[in-house]
Enzyme design. Structure first.
Site, mmCIF file in Angstrom:
data_model
loop_
_atom_site.group_PDB
_atom_site.id
_atom_site.type_symbol
_atom_site.label_atom_id
_atom_site.label_comp_id
_atom_site.label_asym_id
_atom_site.label_seq_id
_atom_site.Cartn_x
_atom_site.Cartn_y
_atom_site.Cartn_z
ATOM 1 N N CYS A 136 -5.469 -21.450 0.199
ATOM 2 C CA CYS A 136 -5.687 -20.810 1.501
ATOM 3 C C CYS A 136 -7.167 -20.822 1.855
ATOM 4 C CB CYS A 136 -5.139 -19.382 1.476
ATOM 5 S SG CYS A 136 -5.315 -18.537 3.046
ATOM 6 N N CYS A 139 -8.464 -17.853 3.755
ATOM 7 C CA CYS A 139 -8.683 -16.665 2.922
ATOM 8 C C CYS A 139 -9.949 -16.803 2.072
ATOM 9 C CB CYS A 139 -7.513 -16.448 1.966
ATOM 10 S SG CYS A 139 -5.907 -16.797 2.655
ATOM 11 N N ASP A 140 -10.149 -17.965 1.490
ATOM 12 C CA ASP A 140 -11.150 -18.095 0.431
ATOM 13 C C ASP A 140 -12.351 -18.966 0.787
ATOM 14 O OD1 ASP A 140 -9.515 -16.514 -1.162
ATOM 15 O OD2 ASP A 140 -8.404 -18.227 -1.935
HETATM 16 P P1 FAD Z 1 5.146 -12.673 1.424
HETATM 17 O O1 FAD Z 1 3.861 -11.995 1.298
HETATM 18 O O2 FAD Z 1 5.302 -14.086 1.066
HETATM 19 O O3 FAD Z 1 6.257 -11.778 0.794
HETATM 20 C C1 FAD Z 1 7.572 -12.229 0.669
HETATM 21 C C2 FAD Z 1 8.377 -11.153 0.002
HETATM 22 O O4 FAD Z 1 9.758 -11.535 0.021
HETATM 23 C C3 FAD Z 1 8.032 -10.906 -1.466
HETATM 24 O O5 FAD Z 1 7.911 -9.530 -1.659
HETATM 25 C C4 FAD Z 1 9.231 -11.425 -2.230
HETATM 26 O O6 FAD Z 1 9.463 -10.697 -3.425
HETATM 27 C C5 FAD Z 1 10.339 -11.186 -1.213
HETATM 28 N N1 FAD Z 1 11.527 -12.011 -1.398
HETATM 29 C C6 FAD Z 1 11.623 -13.368 -1.378
HETATM 30 N N2 FAD Z 1 12.902 -13.733 -1.639
HETATM 31 C C7 FAD Z 1 13.615 -12.596 -1.790
HETATM 32 C C8 FAD Z 1 14.981 -12.304 -2.090
HETATM 33 N N3 FAD Z 1 15.888 -13.268 -2.252
HETATM 34 N N4 FAD Z 1 15.358 -11.006 -2.238
HETATM 35 C C9 FAD Z 1 14.456 -10.006 -2.032
HETATM 36 N N5 FAD Z 1 13.158 -10.223 -1.744
HETATM 37 C C10 FAD Z 1 12.744 -11.486 -1.646
HETATM 38 N N6 FAD Z 1 -3.627 -13.937 4.294
HETATM 39 C C11 FAD Z 1 -4.615 -13.245 4.890
HETATM 40 O O7 FAD Z 1 -4.433 -12.807 6.020
HETATM 41 N N7 FAD Z 1 -5.779 -12.999 4.241
HETATM 42 C C12 FAD Z 1 -6.030 -13.410 2.987
HETATM 43 O O8 FAD Z 1 -7.127 -13.190 2.449
HETATM 44 C C13 FAD Z 1 -4.995 -14.136 2.322
HETATM 45 N N8 FAD Z 1 -5.172 -14.556 1.059
HETATM 46 C C14 FAD Z 1 -4.176 -15.246 0.442
HETATM 47 C C15 FAD Z 1 -4.383 -15.654 -0.865
HETATM 48 C C16 FAD Z 1 -3.389 -16.326 -1.530
HETATM 49 C C17 FAD Z 1 -3.627 -16.773 -2.945
HETATM 50 C C18 FAD Z 1 -2.158 -16.611 -0.868
HETATM 51 C C19 FAD Z 1 -1.061 -17.323 -1.604
HETATM 52 C C20 FAD Z 1 -1.958 -16.208 0.438
HETATM 53 C C21 FAD Z 1 -2.973 -15.531 1.108
HETATM 54 N N9 FAD Z 1 -2.814 -15.114 2.416
HETATM 55 C C22 FAD Z 1 -3.798 -14.399 3.024
HETATM 56 C C23 FAD Z 1 -1.575 -15.355 3.162
HETATM 57 C C24 FAD Z 1 -0.720 -14.075 3.132
HETATM 58 O O9 FAD Z 1 -0.594 -13.654 1.801
HETATM 59 C C25 FAD Z 1 0.633 -14.355 3.742
HETATM 60 O O10 FAD Z 1 0.475 -14.846 5.056
HETATM 61 C C26 FAD Z 1 1.476 -13.091 3.801
HETATM 62 O O11 FAD Z 1 1.571 -12.491 2.525
HETATM 63 C C27 FAD Z 1 2.873 -13.384 4.307
HETATM 64 O O12 FAD Z 1 3.545 -12.176 4.349
HETATM 65 P P2 FAD Z 1 5.123 -12.094 4.386
HETATM 66 O O13 FAD Z 1 5.431 -10.652 4.473
HETATM 67 O O14 FAD Z 1 5.676 -12.997 5.393
HETATM 68 O O15 FAD Z 1 5.629 -12.678 2.997
#
Ligand code: FAD
Ligand code: NAP
Length: 315
Positions: A136, A139-140
């Site tokens: 990302c 992010c970094d």
């Molecule tokens: P996610 O955060 O992907 O969460 C998905 C959830 O769904 C998880 O809790 C998982 O357990 C759950 N899940 C999946 N399948 C199932 C299932 N079958 N049953 C029940 N639960 C399930 N964004 C920023 O804005 N700033 C940053 O600094 C940043 N840094 C990042 C660093 C890294 C290393 C990464 C990988 C990403 C980063 N991002 C950052 C991006 C950000 O993390 C994502 O955009 C954000 O987390 C997406 O949120 P979400 O709620 O859609 O899903």
């Protein structure tokens, strides 16, 4: 046989989208149930500093997610440590089976299962994740001011990440396994014009090289796919941009998806192809993939679910 429980609003996923939907759903007195999945807190739990969450100049990703969980719980969300193994969206109430054996039925469903970056699968990549290896740039990238970085990939994400990184890095080397990019022409033009960018065509990454104390990346070893010649490219940051995989396994045969599995939502909405099923966050978003945009979509999903449930009650 496990028990069967009913809730008006079921939320699957505990990232920023899921917890934000929970906060709004609970405050609308829907008494939502949120199932966390195997990564409680979602993707931000595998990063360190988050520096673009409004209101926090810097916060550790895991701490931010604990605060979101506490917030969702404090306003009345029931948070369940479980994983959804299958979903039946063919009739209302919708049904979710979980690993623990509990069956959930619900009047409205918010899918917030996120996406996962694809990785190369190298042991050295795993070793330096969070210590120079990232998926990302948004992010970094900031951490690599004045330093050399490498991006691997040849799609829109890789080109956008490479261009973004030129804002900070002294040099960006894009390494691609073929001799042409699959990204949009306009992005390619921008990339080719940028004096900070060097492209290494026809190379695959063999290894990320770094130090152990303190842990950090120092170079990547790339191999030419035809000649086999190995080149070491010095860098402090190594960005993997070879695509993302949305976590849409549960719904891929039930909801409309596109672009490799992202759930399709109606424009300006989180409504999916099935009324009463809403999708938010990275699961639907091939473009922005940020915590704040995911949270925004979680809010939209809860407001839309609330309206849907109210309309059903009137019918
Ligand atoms: P996610 O955060 O992907 O969460 C998905 C959830 O769904 C998880 O809790 C998982 O357990 C759950 N899940 C999946 N399948 C199932 C299932 N079958 N049953 C029940 N639960 C399930 N964004 C920023 O804005 N700033 C940053 O600094 C940043 N840094 C990042 C660093 C890294 C290393 C990464 C990988 C990403 C980063 N991002 C950052 C991006 C950000 O993390 C994502 O955009 C954000 O987390 C997406 O949120 P979400 O709620 O859609 O899903
Ligand atoms: P993508 O289009 O699937 O491209 C992935 C790239 O990574 C390809 O160039 C691929 O090489 C390479 N790759 C895949 N696996 C690899 C491996 N193991 N080792 C080395 N290289 C590997 O993924 P994306 O760039 O993330 O884009 C995903 C979708 O989102 C696309 O539809 C894209 O258009 C869209 N998107 C749009 C925007 C925008 O509109 N601005 C921005 C970002 C993403 P090959 O080319 O050889 O297959």
């Amino acid at each position: 046989m496990g028990e069967t429980r009913h809730t008006k609003l079921l939320i699957i996923g505990s990232g920023p989208a899921g917890y934000t939907a929970a906060v709004y759903g609970a405050r609308a007195m829907l008494e939502p149930v949120l199932i966390q999945g195997i990564q409680p807190g979602g993707q931000l739990t595998i990063t360190t500093e988050v520096e673009n969450w409004p209101g926090e100049i810097e916060i550790q990703g895991p701490d931010l997610m604990i605060r979101m969980e506490e917030h969702a719980r404090a306003v009345g969300t029931e948070i369940i440590a479980d994983h959804v193994s299958s979903l039946d969206l063919s009739a209302r109430p919708f049904t979710a089976e979980t690993d623990s054996g509990t069956t959930w039925t619900c009047d409205a469903l918010i899918l917030a299962t996120g996406a996962q970056a694809k990785w190369l699968g190298l042991p050295s990549e795993e070793k330096f994740k969070g210590f120079g290896v990232s998926a990302c740039a948004t992010c970094d990238g900031f951490f690599y001011r004045g330093q050399e970085v490498v991006v691997v990939g040849g799609g829109n994400t890789a080109v956008e990440e490479a261009l973004f990184l030129t804002n900070f890095a002294s040099k960006v080397t894009l390494i691609h396994r073929r001799d042409s990019l699959r990204s949009e022409k306009i992005l390619q033009d921008r990339l080719f014009r940028n004096p900070k960018v060097e492209i290494m065509w026809d190379h695959t990454i063999e290894e990320i090289i770094g130090s152990d104390t303190p842990p950090g990346v120092e170079a990547v070893r790339a191999r030419h796919v035809h000649s086999g010649e190995v080149t070491e490219v010095p860098c402090k940051g190594f960005f993997v941009a070879i695509g993302h995989a949305p976590a849409s396994e549960l719904v891929k045969d039930q909801l409309e998806t596109h672009m490799g599995g992202y759930v399709v939502t109606r424009p300006d909405s989180t409504e999916t192809s099935i009324p009463g099923v809403f999708a938010a966050g990275d699961l639907t978003d091939h473009k922005y993939r940020q915590a704040v945009t995911s949270a925004g979509m979680g809010c939209m999903a809860a407001l839309e679910a609330e309206r849907f449930i109210a309309e059903q009650a009137v019918e």
